[in-house]
Design a protein around this motif. Structure first.
Motif, PDB file in Angstrom:
ATOM      1  N   GLY A  30     -16.922  -5.151  -3.695  1.00 23.67           N
ATOM      2  CA  GLY A  30     -16.491  -4.263  -4.769  1.00 23.67           C
ATOM      3  C   GLY A  30     -15.972  -2.909  -4.331  1.00 23.67           C
ATOM      4  O   GLY A  30     -15.672  -2.065  -5.175  1.00 23.67           O
ATOM      5  N   ASP A  31     -15.857  -2.675  -3.027  1.00 22.42           N
ATOM      6  CA  ASP A  31     -15.305  -1.407  -2.558  1.00 22.42           C
ATOM      7  C   ASP A  31     -13.826  -1.268  -2.923  1.00 22.42           C
ATOM      8  O   ASP A  31     -13.344  -0.170  -3.166  1.00 22.42           O
ATOM      9  N   TRP A  32     -13.102  -2.395  -2.900  1.00 23.68           N
ATOM     10  CA  TRP A  32     -11.685  -2.408  -3.228  1.00 23.68           C
ATOM     11  C   TRP A  32     -11.483  -3.323  -4.431  1.00 23.68           C
ATOM     12  O   TRP A  32     -11.335  -4.538  -4.287  1.00 23.68           O
ATOM     13  N   PRO A  33     -11.466  -2.780  -5.643  1.00 22.40           N
ATOM     14  CA  PRO A  33     -11.285  -3.599  -6.847  1.00 22.40           C
ATOM     15  C   PRO A  33      -9.823  -4.021  -7.039  1.00 22.40           C
ATOM     16  O   PRO A  33      -8.932  -3.560  -6.318  1.00 22.40           O
ATOM     17  N   ALA A  34      -9.593  -4.873  -8.019  1.00 22.81           N
ATOM     18  CA  ALA A  34      -8.229  -5.317  -8.343  1.00 22.81           C
ATOM     19  C   ALA A  34      -7.331  -4.104  -8.542  1.00 22.81           C
ATOM     20  O   ALA A  34      -7.721  -3.127  -9.178  1.00 22.81           O
ATOM     21  N   GLY A  35      -6.146  -4.168  -7.951  1.00 23.27           N
ATOM     22  CA  GLY A  35      -5.180  -3.086  -8.069  1.00 23.27           C
ATOM     23  C   GLY A  35      -5.334  -1.987  -7.038  1.00 23.27           C
ATOM     24  O   GLY A  35      -4.481  -1.103  -6.933  1.00 23.27           O
ATOM     25  N   HIS A  36      -6.413  -2.034  -6.259  1.00 17.11           N
ATOM     26  CA  HIS A  36      -6.641  -1.001  -5.235  1.00 17.11           C
ATOM     27  C   HIS A  36      -5.518  -1.059  -4.201  1.00 17.11           C
ATOM     28  O   HIS A  36      -5.205  -2.124  -3.676  1.00 17.11           O
ATOM     29  N   PRO A  37      -4.907   0.083  -3.877  1.00 17.55           N
ATOM     30  CA  PRO A  37      -3.842   0.070  -2.869  1.00 17.55           C
ATOM     31  C   PRO A  37      -4.410  -0.089  -1.455  1.00 17.55           C
ATOM     32  O   PRO A  37      -5.407   0.551  -1.110  1.00 17.55           O
ATOM     33  N   LEU A  38      -3.781  -0.944  -0.684  1.00 21.23           N
ATOM     34  CA  LEU A  38      -4.151  -1.092   0.720  1.00 21.23           C
ATOM     35  C   LEU A  38      -3.383  -0.058   1.529  1.00 21.23           C
ATOM     36  O   LEU A  38      -2.318   0.403   1.102  1.00 21.23           O
ATOM     37  N   PRO A  39      -3.891   0.303   2.695  1.00 20.51           N
ATOM     38  CA  PRO A  39      -3.116   1.196   3.561  1.00 20.51           C
ATOM     39  C   PRO A  39      -1.779   0.530   3.885  1.00 20.51           C
ATOM     40  O   PRO A  39      -1.685  -0.698   3.948  1.00 20.51           O
ATOM     41  N   ALA A  58      -1.591 -10.193   9.133  1.00 19.32           N
ATOM     42  CA  ALA A  58      -2.799 -10.197   8.305  1.00 19.32           C
ATOM     43  C   ALA A  58      -2.427 -10.068   6.832  1.00 19.32           C
ATOM     44  O   ALA A  58      -2.922 -10.830   5.986  1.00 19.32           O
ATOM     45  N   TYR A  59      -1.541  -9.140   6.504  1.00 15.83           N
ATOM     46  CA  TYR A  59      -1.130  -8.950   5.120  1.00 15.83           C
ATOM     47  C   TYR A  59      -0.402 -10.186   4.590  1.00 15.83           C
ATOM     48  O   TYR A  59      -0.610 -10.590   3.449  1.00 15.83           O
ATOM     49  N   SER A  60       0.457 -10.779   5.412  1.00 20.31           N
ATOM     50  CA  SER A  60       1.180 -11.987   4.985  1.00 20.31           C
ATOM     51  C   SER A  60       0.213 -13.126   4.683  1.00 20.31           C
ATOM     52  O   SER A  60       0.362 -13.823   3.674  1.00 20.31           O
ATOM     53  N   GLU A  61      -0.781 -13.310   5.554  1.00 18.11           N
ATOM     54  CA  GLU A  61      -1.781 -14.364   5.339  1.00 18.11           C
ATOM     55  C   GLU A  61      -2.589 -14.090   4.065  1.00 18.11           C
ATOM     56  O   GLU A  61      -2.853 -15.004   3.287  1.00 18.11           O
ATOM     57  N   LEU A  62      -2.980 -12.838   3.868  1.00 17.12           N
ATOM     58  CA  LEU A  62      -3.734 -12.478   2.663  1.00 17.12           C
ATOM     59  C   LEU A  62      -2.886 -12.687   1.412  1.00 17.12           C
ATOM     60  O   LEU A  62      -3.398 -13.101   0.367  1.00 17.12           O
ATOM     61  N   GLU A  63      -1.607 -12.431   1.524  1.00 13.06           N
ATOM     62  CA  GLU A  63      -0.719 -12.652   0.383  1.00 13.06           C
ATOM     63  C   GLU A  63      -0.580 -14.150   0.093  1.00 13.06           C
ATOM     64  O   GLU A  63      -0.605 -14.563  -1.070  1.00 13.06           O
ATOM     65  N   MET A  64      -0.468 -14.966   1.135  1.00  8.69           N
ATOM     66  CA  MET A  64      -0.395 -16.417   0.937  1.00  8.69           C
ATOM     67  C   MET A  64      -1.666 -16.953   0.295  1.00  8.69           C
ATOM     68  O   MET A  64      -1.624 -17.902  -0.484  1.00  8.69           O
ATOM     69  N   GLU A  65      -2.808 -16.332   0.617  1.00  3.30           N
ATOM     70  CA  GLU A  65      -4.090 -16.730   0.032  1.00  3.30           C
ATOM     71  C   GLU A  65      -4.292 -16.120  -1.357  1.00  3.30           C
ATOM     72  O   GLU A  65      -5.339 -16.325  -1.975  1.00  3.30           O
ATOM     73  N   VAL A  69      -1.276  -8.593  -3.251  1.00  5.21           N
ATOM     74  CA  VAL A  69       0.119  -8.708  -3.675  1.00  5.21           C
ATOM     75  C   VAL A  69       0.882  -7.540  -3.075  1.00  5.21           C
ATOM     76  O   VAL A  69       0.334  -6.444  -2.935  1.00  5.21           O
ATOM     77  N   THR A  70       2.126  -7.800  -2.700  1.00 12.67           N
ATOM     78  CA  THR A  70       2.967  -6.745  -2.150  1.00 12.67           C
ATOM     79  C   THR A  70       4.122  -6.525  -3.099  1.00 12.67           C
ATOM     80  O   THR A  70       4.781  -7.477  -3.520  1.00 12.67           O
ATOM     81  N   GLN A  71       4.326  -5.269  -3.431  1.00 12.79           N
ATOM     82  CA  GLN A  71       5.414  -4.886  -4.316  1.00 12.79           C
ATOM     83  C   GLN A  71       6.404  -4.072  -3.495  1.00 12.79           C
ATOM     84  O   GLN A  71       6.047  -2.983  -3.007  1.00 12.79           O
ATOM     85  N   PRO A  72       7.619  -4.598  -3.308  1.00  9.46           N
ATOM     86  CA  PRO A  72       8.609  -3.885  -2.492  1.00  9.46           C
ATOM     87  C   PRO A  72       8.780  -2.437  -2.946  1.00  9.46           C
ATOM     88  O   PRO A  72       8.905  -2.150  -4.132  1.00  9.46           O
ATOM     89  N   GLY A  75       4.130  -0.951  -2.010  1.00  7.73           N
ATOM     90  CA  GLY A  75       3.033  -1.229  -1.100  1.00  7.73           C
ATOM     91  C   GLY A  75       2.285  -2.493  -1.461  1.00  7.73           C
ATOM     92  O   GLY A  75       2.732  -3.289  -2.289  1.00  7.73           O
ATOM     93  N   SER A  76       1.121  -2.649  -0.845  1.00  8.86           N
ATOM     94  CA  SER A  76       0.277  -3.824  -1.064  1.00  8.86           C
ATOM     95  C   SER A  76      -0.976  -3.408  -1.826  1.00  8.86           C
ATOM     96  O   SER A  76      -1.512  -2.319  -1.600  1.00  8.86           O
ATOM     97  N   PHE A  77      -1.433  -4.316  -2.698  1.00  5.88           N
ATOM     98  CA  PHE A  77      -2.560  -4.029  -3.573  1.00  5.88           C
ATOM     99  C   PHE A  77      -3.474  -5.247  -3.651  1.00  5.88           C
ATOM    100  O   PHE A  77      -3.011  -6.381  -3.478  1.00  5.88           O
ATOM    101  N   VAL A  78      -4.750  -5.009  -3.948  1.00  6.21           N
ATOM    102  CA  VAL A  78      -5.676  -6.113  -4.181  1.00  6.21           C
ATOM    103  C   VAL A  78      -5.185  -6.863  -5.418  1.00  6.21           C
ATOM    104  O   VAL A  78      -4.855  -6.245  -6.431  1.00  6.21           O
ATOM    105  N   ALA A  79      -5.122  -8.176  -5.312  1.00  9.78           N
ATOM    106  CA  ALA A  79      -4.622  -9.010  -6.406  1.00  9.78           C
ATOM    107  C   ALA A  79      -5.537  -8.902  -7.622  1.00  9.78           C
ATOM    108  O   ALA A  79      -6.743  -8.694  -7.498  1.00  9.78           O
ATOM    109  N   ALA A  80      -4.937  -9.082  -8.783  1.00  7.37           N
ATOM    110  CA  ALA A  80      -5.685  -9.032 -10.040  1.00  7.37           C
ATOM    111  C   ALA A  80      -6.119 -10.442 -10.442  1.00  7.37           C
ATOM    112  O   ALA A  80      -6.107 -10.789 -11.609  1.00  7.37           O
TER     113      ALA A  80
END
Length: 126
Positions: A30-39, A58-65, A69-72, A75-80
């Motif tokens: 729960g440290d990084w909730p949905a929508g939390h921006p990743l570095p 790492a980010y690509s693999e996490l996105e495939m899983e 989510v990455t928004q051009p 940045g990248s955010f925890v998926a909702a």
């Protein structure tokens, strides 16, 4: 709640897997909730002292899983995803159970013996 990830040269896993595991852990607890921006990839690369390519993998693999989510341009955010921490916990537990079963089989236990030991462990917790 810390934003930093700590990678270890002593860990046998590749750096990108360590990054993935730590991001999933932050989401699971729960440290990084949905929508939390990743570095950003560059920020995390500089912070962890690994290549941009490693962080990008790492980010690509996490996105495939579907963990992030990455928004051009944003940045990248925890998926909702519904109950993402629960989904990640279930996945981690499944991996650990598979490892336990493989180890038990390698030690010569059969399915009945494995199940009996698990039932004993559960009963001992009550």
């Amino acid at each position: 709640m810390t934003e930093e990830l700590f990678l270890s040269q002593n860990d046998s896993r590749p750096m990108y897997l360590q990054i993935m595991a730590q991001i999933k852990q932050k989401i699971r607890v729960g440290d990084w909730p949905a929508g939390h921006p990743l570095p950003s990839i560059r920020e995390l690369s500089a912070q962890t002292k690994v290549s941009v390519i490693t962080v990008k993998r790492a980010y690509s693999e996490l996105e495939m899983e579907r963990v992030i989510v990455t928004q051009p341009g944003r940045g990248s955010f925890v998926a909702a995803q519904a109950d993402l921490p629960g989904v990640l916990a279930q996945h981690e537990l499944t991996l650990q159970i598979n490892e336990l079963v493989n180890n038990a089989l390698a030690l010569g236990l059969d399915e009945v013996g494995i199940i009996a030991l698990i039932q004993q462990a559960i009963a001992a917790r009550k």
